[in-house]
Design a protein around this motif. Structure first.
Motif, PDB file in Angstrom:
ATOM      1  N   UNK A  36      16.572  24.157  13.044  1.00 28.02           N
ATOM      2  CA  UNK A  36      17.167  23.032  13.762  1.00 28.02           C
ATOM      3  C   UNK A  36      18.454  23.446  14.445  1.00 28.02           C
ATOM      4  N   UNK A  37      19.308  24.155  13.692  1.00 27.97           N
ATOM      5  CA  UNK A  37      20.594  24.547  14.257  1.00 27.97           C
ATOM      6  C   UNK A  37      21.185  25.694  13.455  1.00 27.97           C
ATOM      7  N   UNK A 104      15.106  47.661   7.958  1.00 29.68           N
ATOM      8  CA  UNK A 104      16.399  47.303   7.377  1.00 29.68           C
ATOM      9  C   UNK A 104      16.265  46.296   6.250  1.00 29.68           C
ATOM     10  N   UNK A 105      17.406  45.955   5.669  1.00 34.43           N
ATOM     11  CA  UNK A 105      17.441  44.955   4.612  1.00 34.43           C
ATOM     12  C   UNK A 105      18.717  44.135   4.748  1.00 34.43           C
ATOM     13  N   UNK A 106      18.678  42.894   4.295  1.00 37.05           N
ATOM     14  CA  UNK A 106      19.813  41.990   4.376  1.00 37.05           C
ATOM     15  C   UNK A 106      19.602  40.869   3.365  1.00 37.05           C
ATOM     16  N   UNK A 107      20.607  40.027   3.213  1.00 34.56           N
ATOM     17  CA  UNK A 107      20.490  38.921   2.267  1.00 34.56           C
ATOM     18  C   UNK A 107      21.115  37.666   2.854  1.00 34.56           C
ATOM     19  N   UNK A 108      20.712  36.522   2.275  1.00 35.37           N
ATOM     20  CA  UNK A 108      21.268  35.227   2.624  1.00 35.37           C
ATOM     21  C   UNK A 108      21.457  34.428   1.346  1.00 35.37           C
ATOM     22  N   UNK A 109      22.491  33.594   1.337  1.00 36.44           N
ATOM     23  CA  UNK A 109      22.734  32.704   0.209  1.00 36.44           C
ATOM     24  C   UNK A 109      21.968  31.408   0.443  1.00 36.44           C
ATOM     25  N   UNK A 110      21.276  30.950  -0.573  1.00 34.92           N
ATOM     26  CA  UNK A 110      20.531  29.705  -0.501  1.00 34.92           C
ATOM     27  C   UNK A 110      21.500  28.561  -0.786  1.00 34.92           C
ATOM     28  N   UNK A 111      21.847  27.782   0.244  1.00 28.77           N
ATOM     29  CA  UNK A 111      22.842  26.721   0.142  1.00 28.77           C
ATOM     30  C   UNK A 111      22.215  25.402  -0.290  1.00 28.77           C
ATOM     31  N   UNK A 112      21.101  25.040   0.341  1.00 28.57           N
ATOM     32  CA  UNK A 112      20.441  23.765   0.036  1.00 28.57           C
ATOM     33  C   UNK A 112      18.939  23.935   0.193  1.00 28.57           C
ATOM     34  N   UNK A 114      15.468  21.337  -0.354  1.00 27.75           N
ATOM     35  CA  UNK A 114      14.745  20.135  -0.782  1.00 27.75           C
ATOM     36  C   UNK A 114      13.328  20.259  -0.239  1.00 27.75           C
ATOM     37  N   UNK A 115      12.540  19.198  -0.395  1.00 27.74           N
ATOM     38  CA  UNK A 115      11.187  19.214   0.153  1.00 27.74           C
ATOM     39  C   UNK A 115      11.185  19.351   1.674  1.00 27.74           C
ATOM     40  N   UNK A 116      12.247  18.899   2.336  1.00 21.79           N
ATOM     41  CA  UNK A 116      12.252  18.884   3.801  1.00 21.79           C
ATOM     42  C   UNK A 116      13.430  19.608   4.445  1.00 21.79           C
ATOM     43  N   UNK A 117      14.371  20.125   3.653  1.00 21.20           N
ATOM     44  CA  UNK A 117      15.570  20.771   4.196  1.00 21.20           C
ATOM     45  C   UNK A 117      15.772  22.131   3.549  1.00 21.20           C
ATOM     46  N   UNK A 118      16.117  23.111   4.376  1.00 21.06           N
ATOM     47  CA  UNK A 118      16.473  24.458   3.921  1.00 21.06           C
ATOM     48  C   UNK A 118      17.721  24.887   4.666  1.00 21.06           C
ATOM     49  N   UNK A 119      18.754  25.276   3.918  1.00 18.73           N
ATOM     50  CA  UNK A 119      19.986  25.782   4.527  1.00 18.73           C
ATOM     51  C   UNK A 119      20.321  27.104   3.844  1.00 18.73           C
ATOM     52  N   UNK A 120      20.529  28.141   4.659  1.00 20.34           N
ATOM     53  CA  UNK A 120      20.926  29.448   4.142  1.00 20.34           C
ATOM     54  C   UNK A 120      22.146  29.935   4.915  1.00 20.34           C
ATOM     55  N   UNK A 123      25.598  36.944   5.773  1.00 18.66           N
ATOM     56  CA  UNK A 123      26.837  37.661   5.465  1.00 18.66           C
ATOM     57  C   UNK A 123      27.899  37.493   6.546  1.00 18.66           C
ATOM     58  N   UNK A 124      27.504  37.020   7.739  1.00 24.32           N
ATOM     59  CA  UNK A 124      28.463  36.757   8.815  1.00 24.32           C
ATOM     60  C   UNK A 124      28.946  35.303   8.773  1.00 24.32           C
ATOM     61  N   UNK A 125      28.666  34.591   7.680  1.00 22.19           N
ATOM     62  CA  UNK A 125      29.046  33.184   7.492  1.00 22.19           C
ATOM     63  C   UNK A 125      28.395  32.245   8.496  1.00 22.19           C
ATOM     64  N   UNK A 126      27.226  32.598   8.993  1.00 22.05           N
ATOM     65  CA  UNK A 126      26.461  31.700   9.847  1.00 22.05           C
ATOM     66  C   UNK A 126      25.509  30.918   8.948  1.00 22.05           C
ATOM     67  N   UNK A 127      25.483  29.598   9.126  1.00 18.92           N
ATOM     68  CA  UNK A 127      24.593  28.745   8.336  1.00 18.92           C
ATOM     69  C   UNK A 127      23.395  28.351   9.183  1.00 18.92           C
ATOM     70  N   UNK A 128      22.214  28.639   8.673  1.00 12.26           N
ATOM     71  CA  UNK A 128      20.969  28.327   9.352  1.00 12.26           C
ATOM     72  C   UNK A 128      20.351  27.092   8.698  1.00 12.26           C
TER      73      UNK A 128
END
Length: 139
Positions: A36-37, A104-112, A114-120, A123-128
């Motif tokens: 979404x953003x 390559x390899x990289x990682x993301x932190x799982x922020x949120x 739910x059944x309908x929302x995913x936020x990660x 390492x550059x502090x970008x939230x997807x």
């Protein structure tokens, strides 16, 4: 002084109530996700109105894969069969997604999650921010 204490208590309440991802939630990653953003660290957002591809994620026992697929009008998906290997690990109460490809390899932190929302967050502090993809329906 009294207003400061009240403000501190209210702020602490909301910070403490921030939902955290639990291990039982990880199965919610399975399926099709549409971006979404992206929230930039400067506070700006990049919105995605139309997405030619969506992410398909399949996880079992904290491991699996992610791949890009292209939804078709008939409800099917096209793909190039390239997959990113995924491993999920809990570190100090925070779930992280570790990706690996031959390049390559990289990682993301799982922020949120739910059944309908995913936020990660990467390492550059970008939230997807993703939402569950709803396939095109035949009419």
């Amino acid at each position: 002084m009294k207003k400061t204490v009240i403000l501190f208590v209210v702020t602490s309440f909301f910070v403490a109530c921030k939902p955290t991802v639990q291990e039982a939630d990880l199965t919610k990653l399975n399926g099709y996700w549409e971006i979404q953003k992206v929230e930039m660290k400067e506070g700006e957002d990049k919105d995605y109105k139309v997405n030619p591809t969506v992410d398909y994620i399949e996880i079992k026992n904290n491991a699996g894969f992610r791949q890009k697929v292209m939804p078709q009008l008939d409800g099917s998906f096209r793909t190039n069969n390239l997959q990113e290997t995924i491993t999920l690990k809990n570190q100090d109460g925070t779930w992280n997604i570790y990706y690996k490809t031959p390049y390559g390899s990289w990682s993301e932190e799982l922020i949120e999650l739910t059944d309908s929302i995913l936020v990660v967050k990467n390492q550059a502090d970008l939230e997807y921010h993703y939402k569950k993809f709803k396939p095109f329906s035949k009419k």
